[in-house]
Design an enzyme around this catalytic site. Structure first.
Site, short mmCIF file in Angstrom:
data_model
loop_
_atom_site.label_atom_id
_atom_site.label_comp_id
_atom_site.label_asym_id
_atom_site.label_seq_id
_atom_site.Cartn_x
_atom_site.Cartn_y
_atom_site.Cartn_z
CG ASN A 88 108.68 34.39 9.09
OD1 ASN A 88 109.19 33.79 8.15
ND2 ASN A 88 109.40 34.87 10.08
NE ARG A 89 100.49 31.78 6.66
CZ ARG A 89 100.93 30.68 6.06
NH1 ARG A 89 101.41 29.69 6.77
NH2 ARG A 89 100.87 30.56 4.75
CB ALA A 90 104.12 33.20 15.12
#
Length: 640
Positions: free
Chosen positions: A284-286
């Site tokens: 989810n850091r993307a």
């Protein structure tokens, strides 16, 4: 002194080219919550110059004047325990303005220097436990720069990741409990030829930029001219670009003011989410890093709304290093997102994505290693070779698929009086003193009846006992003789070798490749952490000729001796992939006697040997020397 320091650093605005890297660094200067920047590239491409030049354009920040942790005097959520207590008691905190700093993290740093430790001087004089701040305290609200970040020790990297993820450095050691903010811009640089980064560390970097030297002759000429001018007269050169540097600083300050008001439309958010899903990115850091970067880019351009162009630039910085699912996988090609103009286009766009998603699901079921087009030939060859690897059987094998070595406990060593590793105990010193445990030395002195102020003597001193990861060398011995061409054994052998390289990458072990073919074995790849080079050499190994097995084992011994002359603690593991046949003597003796003697030396030198026997089931004409290696060298044998 500050203006003088500025002039000695090459100006940020004077750097030729590298626009992506500049944009990434400016974006994290505007919003440190993006998570930092990783600069990857060959040596001599200006990575360190870019980072050190960034210090010139960073704006001033307000800090608590008498606090060593650079606490924010106006935000209690960014205060250390001591400042927060003063704030809660109604004390007016003294304020000072200070430039944001670029703090270097040396590769030789100890855990005490990184996180902080007991203030020994105060403890000796006053008998009070106090904290001596570490590098994480110095870097708070500044830039923490790690040159050659891929060479950082694991236990240091783990502590650094904890602080970077939480934004706090918590110290619980030797009777001290303290917490201070550690919110820094993490910037790393690395040369991929020296080894890859662990996936956990790679994902912590919000942005990643490939830095390469320009191939335009005019640009290269301009670089030479500017560097020469800077070396001849740094002060005059800096003055030439001083106004540009101030404009950049003002631009960052203005962007920080605009940033909280920057908005992004739901259409762009949806477009980003669909793109990330279609690329098969799991973290989810993307999306989080991309949105923060897009807003920072918009703020740098003085706008309060993110445009499609801003989003495209942010995706180029935040997504590429997250595209790989596994080591050595060539990532799928990124396609720039397309805006939706009306409902019809939106409907068609959704249909396209659904169709692509179905195709990806089918591909996922066929082969989980590839999610989309764009995988290179190397990865396709890797998969085709791996598909041919049958289940491996051995006495001590559980029957599951080949995975290599998963446990790292067997490569840890206990070191005494050596400042590397995690402290586990302490002992009296013997010989030269290098890693003093001051706190326990003082405790021993107090137990011996001494009172503050304490003067330590040799009888009081204690040195640390640490658990450290032993350096490892994995040597692949690949038999590519003519007999390995039978029943496509060489394809299976190469598949096993490539799988071993992948496991070596995970364990951060050095790798070497010895090929047995013809009249003598050859070291194709000397010890390295450039795993791509090993893979490429494995792919290019020719097949044919005789089998110099004795020569391969002899080269293994020579290689192990050379590495242990550099570091006696090196653990050597050898993986022999062969059908066990040999027909070339090394010293003119009988081959059986040579291999028996070499096997005895391997065991004596503590070289762990694993043999992958590629002979199929049934009748196998010719003598195999695998049983000798199993009996004499204690080799683990896996039947393929």
């Amino acid at each position: 002194m500050e203006p003088r320091e500025k002039r000695l650093v090459f100006p940020f605005s004077a750097i030729v080219g590298q626009e992506k890297a500049k944009l990434a660094l400016l974006a994290v200067a505007v919003n440190p919550l993006i998570g930092g920047v990783l600069l990857k590239g060959d040596k001599g491409t200006g990575k360190s110059t870019l980072v050190r030049a960034l210090a010139n354009v960073l704006p001033e920040i307000e800090v608590v004047a008498d606090c060593p942790f650079n606490c924010n005097p106006k935000n209690p959520l960014e205060m250390c325990d001591s400042c927060y207590e003063r704030y809660e008691n109604g004390e007016e905190l003294p304020i000072a303005k200070r430039k944001m700093r670029v703090v270097d993290l040396p590769l030789s740093v100890t855990i005490d220097r990184l996180v902080g430790t007991v203030d020994v001087e105060r403890f000796l004089k006053e008998g009070k436990k106090a904290l001596q701040p570490g590098i994480l305290a110095e870097a708070n609200r500044g830039v923490l720069y790690i040159d050659e970040v891929n060479l950082l020790d694991d236990y240091i990297a783990d502590s650094l990741l904890d602080a970077a993820a939480m934004g706090w450095n918590t110290i619980e050691r030797e009777g001290i409990s303290f917490r201070h903010p550690a919110r820094f811009i993490l910037v790393g640089s690395m040369n991929p030829e020296e080894g890859e980064l662990r996936p956990q560390i790679l994902d912590r970097f919000g942005l990643c930029v490939e830095v390469s030297a320009p191939m335009n002759p005019e640009e290269r000429i301009e670089i030479v001219k500017r560097v020469e001018e800077f070396h001849e007269d740094p002060i005059s050169f800096y003055k030439k670009y001083e106004s540009e540097e101030k404009k950049l600083t003002e631009r960052i300050v203005k962007a920080r003011e605009i940033l909280p008001k920057v908005e992004i439309s739901d259409d762009l958010l949806k477009l980003l989410a669909e793109t990330v899903v279609n690329l098969g990115i799991k973290t989810n850091r993307a999306e989080i890093a991309t949105i923060k970067t897009a807003k920072a880019i918009a703020a740098l351009n003085g706008r309060r709304r993110v445009s499609l162009e801003d989003l495209e630039k942010a995706m180029e910085l935040a997504l590429p290093h997250r595209l790989r699912d596994r080591p050595f996988q060539n990532p799928p090609q990124m396609r720039p997102p397309k805006p939706k103009d009306d409902s019809k286009q939106d409907h068609d766009h959704k249909g396209d994505h659904k169709h692509e998603h179905k195709k990806e699901e089918k591909s996922e079921r066929r082969n989980q290693e590839s999610r989309s087009q764009g995988i290179g030939n190397l990865e396709q060859n890797f998969r085709s070779s791996e598909a041919k690897i049958p289940r491996i059987e051995s006495k001590n094998f559980d029957g599951s698929e080949f995975t290599g070595y998963r446990s790292s406990r067997d490569v840890s060593v206990t070191v005494v009086n050596f400042p590397k590793g995690i402290p586990v105990s302490y002992v009296p010193p013997k010989g030269e003193i290098r890693d003093v445990d001051f706190y326990n030395s003082v405790i021993c002195a107090m137990l011996n009846g001494k009172k503050p102020p304490i003067k330590l003597d040799l009888n009081d001193l204690r040195v640390r006992v640490r658990k450290a990861k032993a350096p490892t060398l994995w040597v692949l011995l690949l038999d590519s003789s003519g007999s390995m061409a039978v029943q496509k054994r060489i394809s299976i052998a190469k598949g096993i070798a490539e799988k071993l390289v992948e496991n070596g990458y995970i364990k951060k072990s050095k790798m070497a490749l010895i090929v047995a073919k013809g009249n003598q074995a050859e070291i194709f790849v000397p010890p390295t952490k450039n795993y791509w080079e090993v893979l490429e050499k494995i792919e290019s190994v020719p097949t044919g000729g005789r089998t110099p097995l004795s020569s391969a084992l002899y080269n293994l011994l020579l290689l192990a001796n050379r590495e242990r002359m550099k570091d006696r603690s090196v653990k050597v593991r050898a993986f022999l992939i062969t059908d066990g046949k040999a027909n070339v003597p090394l010293f003119g003796k009988r081959i059986k006697e040579e291999i028996t003697e070499l096997a005895r030396v391997l065991k004596k030198r503590d070289i762990e040997l694993t043999v992958y026997d590629t002979r199929g089931r049934g009748i196998n004409p010719g003598l195999s020397y695998v049983p000798i290696l199993e009996r004499v060298a204690g080799a683990k044998v896996h039947k393929v």
